[in-house]
Design an enzyme around this catalytic site. Sequence first.
Site, PDB file in Angstrom:
ATOM      1  N   GLN A  74       0.997  -1.225  -0.005  1.00  0.00           N
ATOM      2  CA  GLN A  74      -0.021  -0.109   0.002  1.00  0.00           C
ATOM      3  C   GLN A  74       1.059   1.350   0.026  1.00  0.00           C
ATOM      4  O   GLN A  74       0.406   2.611  -0.175  1.00  0.00           O
ATOM      5  CB  GLN A  74      -0.860  -0.185   1.144  1.00  0.00           C
ATOM      6  N   HIS A 103      -1.070   1.182  -4.562  1.00  0.00           N
ATOM      7  CA  HIS A 103      -1.639   2.794  -4.397  1.00  0.00           C
ATOM      8  C   HIS A 103      -0.863   3.465  -4.881  1.00  0.00           C
ATOM      9  O   HIS A 103      -0.788   4.832  -4.772  1.00  0.00           O
ATOM     10  CB  HIS A 103      -1.760   3.066  -2.908  1.00  0.00           C
ATOM     11  N   SER A 145      -2.548  -0.972   9.569  1.00  0.00           N
ATOM     12  CA  SER A 145      -3.522  -1.044  10.459  1.00  0.00           C
ATOM     13  C   SER A 145      -4.950  -1.840  10.107  1.00  0.00           C
ATOM     14  O   SER A 145      -5.971  -1.747  10.820  1.00  0.00           O
ATOM     15  CB  SER A 145      -3.924   0.503  10.938  1.00  0.00           C
TER      16      SER A 145
HETATM   17  C1  BV8 Z   1     -11.789   2.511  -3.576  1.00  0.00           C
HETATM   18  C2  BV8 Z   1      -1.798   6.544  -1.509  1.00  0.00           C
HETATM   19  C3  BV8 Z   1     -13.498   2.362  -5.068  1.00  0.00           C
HETATM   20  C4  BV8 Z   1      -2.046   8.063  -1.325  1.00  0.00           C
HETATM   21  C5  BV8 Z   1      -3.769   5.663  -0.080  1.00  0.00           C
HETATM   22  C6  BV8 Z   1     -15.239  -0.538   1.450  1.00  0.00           C
HETATM   23  C7  BV8 Z   1     -14.829  -1.082   0.258  1.00  0.00           C
HETATM   24  C8  BV8 Z   1     -14.122  -0.267  -0.755  1.00  0.00           C
HETATM   25  C9  BV8 Z   1     -13.857   1.175  -0.373  1.00  0.00           C
HETATM   26  C10 BV8 Z   1     -13.986   1.722   1.163  1.00  0.00           C
HETATM   27  C11 BV8 Z   1     -14.817   0.787   1.812  1.00  0.00           C
HETATM   28  N1  BV8 Z   1     -15.032   1.700   2.834  1.00  0.00           N
HETATM   29  C12 BV8 Z   1     -14.429   3.118   2.663  1.00  0.00           C
HETATM   30  C13 BV8 Z   1     -14.028   2.856   1.307  1.00  0.00           C
HETATM   31  C14 BV8 Z   1     -13.228   3.843   0.687  1.00  0.00           C
HETATM   32  C15 BV8 Z   1     -11.886   4.266   0.916  1.00  0.00           C
HETATM   33  C16 BV8 Z   1     -11.498   3.743   2.352  1.00  0.00           C
HETATM   34  O1  BV8 Z   1     -10.913   2.537   2.614  1.00  0.00           O
HETATM   35  N2  BV8 Z   1     -11.479   4.695   3.299  1.00  0.00           N
HETATM   36  C17 BV8 Z   1     -10.892   4.629   4.772  1.00  0.00           C
HETATM   37  C18 BV8 Z   1     -10.466   5.945   5.085  1.00  0.00           C
HETATM   38  C19 BV8 Z   1     -12.066   4.085   5.370  1.00  0.00           C
HETATM   39  N3  BV8 Z   1     -10.972   3.485   0.068  1.00  0.00           N
HETATM   40  C20 BV8 Z   1     -10.727   4.177  -1.281  1.00  0.00           C
HETATM   41  O2  BV8 Z   1     -11.061   5.040  -1.615  1.00  0.00           O
HETATM   42  C21 BV8 Z   1      -9.927   3.062  -2.332  1.00  0.00           C
HETATM   43  N4  BV8 Z   1     -10.586   3.199  -3.441  1.00  0.00           N
HETATM   44  O3  BV8 Z   1     -12.321   2.041  -2.578  1.00  0.00           O
HETATM   45  O4  BV8 Z   1     -12.180   2.694  -4.910  1.00  0.00           O
HETATM   46  C22 BV8 Z   1     -13.693   2.222  -6.655  1.00  0.00           C
HETATM   47  C23 BV8 Z   1     -14.583   1.562  -7.304  1.00  0.00           C
HETATM   48  C24 BV8 Z   1     -14.798   1.468  -8.432  1.00  0.00           C
HETATM   49  C25 BV8 Z   1     -14.334   2.499  -9.385  1.00  0.00           C
HETATM   50  C26 BV8 Z   1     -13.393   3.497  -8.802  1.00  0.00           C
HETATM   51  C27 BV8 Z   1     -13.246   3.421  -7.102  1.00  0.00           C
HETATM   52  C28 BV8 Z   1      -8.651   3.723  -2.370  1.00  0.00           C
HETATM   53  C29 BV8 Z   1      -8.015   3.638  -1.167  1.00  0.00           C
HETATM   54  C30 BV8 Z   1      -6.374   4.117  -1.458  1.00  0.00           C
HETATM   55  C31 BV8 Z   1      -6.120   5.682  -0.985  1.00  0.00           C
HETATM   56  N5  BV8 Z   1      -4.697   5.743  -0.801  1.00  0.00           N
HETATM   57  N6  BV8 Z   1      -2.447   5.954  -0.174  1.00  0.00           N
HETATM   58  C32 BV8 Z   1      -0.993   8.383  -0.052  1.00  0.00           C
HETATM   59  O5  BV8 Z   1      -0.146   7.622   0.377  1.00  0.00           O
HETATM   60  O6  BV8 Z   1      -0.954   9.654   0.188  1.00  0.00           O
HETATM   61  S1  BV8 Z   1      -4.181   4.759   1.338  1.00  0.00           S
HETATM   62  C33 BV8 Z   1      -3.002   5.065   2.536  1.00  0.00           C
HETATM   63  O7  BV8 Z   1      -3.670   4.264   3.583  1.00  0.00           O
HETATM   64  C34 BV8 Z   1      -1.660   4.506   2.379  1.00  0.00           C
HETATM   65  O8  BV8 Z   1      -1.612   3.708   1.021  1.00  0.00           O
HETATM   66  C35 BV8 Z   1      -1.370   3.652   3.412  1.00  0.00           C
HETATM   67  O9  BV8 Z   1      -0.468   2.576   3.335  1.00  0.00           O
HETATM   68  C36 BV8 Z   1      -2.835   3.055   3.746  1.00  0.00           C
HETATM   69  C37 BV8 Z   1      -3.031   2.168   4.600  1.00  0.00           C
HETATM   70  O10 BV8 Z   1      -2.606   2.856   5.905  1.00  0.00           O
HETATM   71  P1  BV8 Z   1      -1.628   1.684   6.318  1.00  0.00           P
HETATM   72  O11 BV8 Z   1      -0.641   1.355   5.570  1.00  0.00           O
HETATM   73  O12 BV8 Z   1      -2.382   0.732   7.249  1.00  0.00           O
HETATM   74  O13 BV8 Z   1      -0.943   2.672   7.594  1.00  0.00           O
HETATM   75  P2  BV8 Z   1      -1.542   3.055   9.029  1.00  0.00           P
HETATM   76  O14 BV8 Z   1      -0.777   4.365   9.395  1.00  0.00           O
HETATM   77  O15 BV8 Z   1      -2.897   3.222   9.001  1.00  0.00           O
HETATM   78  O16 BV8 Z   1      -0.940   1.818  10.107  1.00  0.00           O
HETATM   79  C38 BV8 Z   1       0.273   1.640  10.371  1.00  0.00           C
HETATM   80  C39 BV8 Z   1       0.607   0.315  10.986  1.00  0.00           C
HETATM   81  O17 BV8 Z   1       1.684   0.141  11.265  1.00  0.00           O
HETATM   82  C40 BV8 Z   1      -0.088   0.400  12.249  1.00  0.00           C
HETATM   83  O18 BV8 Z   1      -1.170  -0.669  12.698  1.00  0.00           O
HETATM   84  C41 BV8 Z   1       0.827   0.321  13.554  1.00  0.00           C
HETATM   85  O19 BV8 Z   1       0.620  -0.079  14.567  1.00  0.00           O
HETATM   86  C42 BV8 Z   1       2.248  -0.315  12.632  1.00  0.00           C
HETATM   87  N7  BV8 Z   1       3.421   0.040  12.882  1.00  0.00           N
HETATM   88  C43 BV8 Z   1       3.867   1.225  13.246  1.00  0.00           C
HETATM   89  N8  BV8 Z   1       5.330   1.130  13.476  1.00  0.00           N
HETATM   90  C44 BV8 Z   1       5.747  -0.155  13.033  1.00  0.00           C
HETATM   91  C45 BV8 Z   1       4.395  -0.730  12.778  1.00  0.00           C
HETATM   92  N9  BV8 Z   1       4.293  -2.214  12.438  1.00  0.00           N
HETATM   93  C46 BV8 Z   1       5.613  -2.643  12.495  1.00  0.00           C
HETATM   94  N10 BV8 Z   1       6.718  -2.096  12.880  1.00  0.00           N
HETATM   95  C47 BV8 Z   1       6.612  -0.748  13.062  1.00  0.00           C
HETATM   96  N11 BV8 Z   1       7.932  -0.275  13.629  1.00  0.00           N
END
Ligand code: BV8
Length: 244
Positions: A97, A115, A184
């Site tokens: 991602q 992504h 996450s």
């Molecule tokens: C889409 C690029 C449809 C840009 C990103 C249900 C089904 C389908 C869609 C949805 C749905 N519900 C909601 C949606 C819409 C939406 C969505 O998911 N919203 C969320 C907020 C609820 N999804 C979308 O819009 C997606 N598209 O569904 O399209 C469609 C259908 C037909 C036609 C057209 C469209 C697109 C989503 C992509 C968005 N772009 N990134 C950018 O980077 O700026 S998402 C962004 O979040 C990043 O890519 C990131 O990687 C991603 C996920 O976050 P995580 O990687 O998990 O990062 P996070 O900080 O959350 O967690 C980090 C973890 O690491 C933590 O757990 C932490 O404990 C851990 N950690 C920390 N340190 C360490 C560690 N682990 C190990 N070692 C460490 N040292």
Amino acid sequence: MARLHQDFSIVILTGAGTSAESGLDTFRGSSGGGGIWAQHNLEEVATPEAFAKDPDLVHAFYNARRAALFNVEPNAAHQALAKLEQAFAGNVTLVTQNVDDLHERGGSKSTIHMHGELRRARCTACDARFEWLDDLLVSSVCPSCQSVGGMRPDVVWFGEMPYQMGRIYELLEVCDLFAAIGTSGNVYPAAQFVHHAASHGAETYELNLEPTGSSRDFHRRAYGKASEIVPDWVESLLRGQRVS
Ligand code: BV8
């Protein structure tokens, strides 16, 4: 059922936690709060509507993150995943991602960036794509069609379809093991991959710093820093003659 390595297929999904120890911010911070979405409103910088409304703000958000790539290095988790890709007798597919280039710089050869990538740009006029290492601006000129004002980061914003979804689902449906590392499980459709893999018979494994809201969806879990637990996990896979 135990299988020999060469018949064994692994799909790995990584998230921002994989790059955290390299110095790149995660999105939702660790349990102590913080993270990119604590400093920026997702709706203002990571949607097509945001780009239409204020392209300068969106370019500044991605230009800062692209520039940060020159100040960070891959960590032991990136290097271990590259070693697994090269040394494992079966099939290993890395889906990320993340939009950073640390898997490639850590040695991974065929990463699926679902992504998109910070180091690539796309022209909204002609859809040509380019490696792009400098700042992107509203005044940037498309090297292909020469139009101005249409260059955008080649990343997938919220509301846009992630890349290579067909191929990813095909791989999830035949894999023996699905592992999610440093994510996450908040963003879809990536957050559903564990269910898709499990429903097709895969064993599922979560490797993360701490439990997540999706932890109960995995058969097994390991908690700790990616730079520590990922190399240990890779060594256990490479050491074993048979993978259960
Ligand atoms: C889409 C690029 C449809 C840009 C990103 C249900 C089904 C389908 C869609 C949805 C749905 N519900 C909601 C949606 C819409 C939406 C969505 O998911 N919203 C969320 C907020 C609820 N999804 C979308 O819009 C997606 N598209 O569904 O399209 C469609 C259908 C037909 C036609 C057209 C469209 C697109 C989503 C992509 C968005 N772009 N990134 C950018 O980077 O700026 S998402 C962004 O979040 C990043 O890519 C990131 O990687 C991603 C996920 O976050 P995580 O990687 O998990 O990062 P996070 O900080 O959350 O967690 C980090 C973890 O690491 C933590 O757990 C932490 O404990 C851990 N950690 C920390 N340190 C360490 C560690 N682990 C190990 N070692 C460490 N040292």
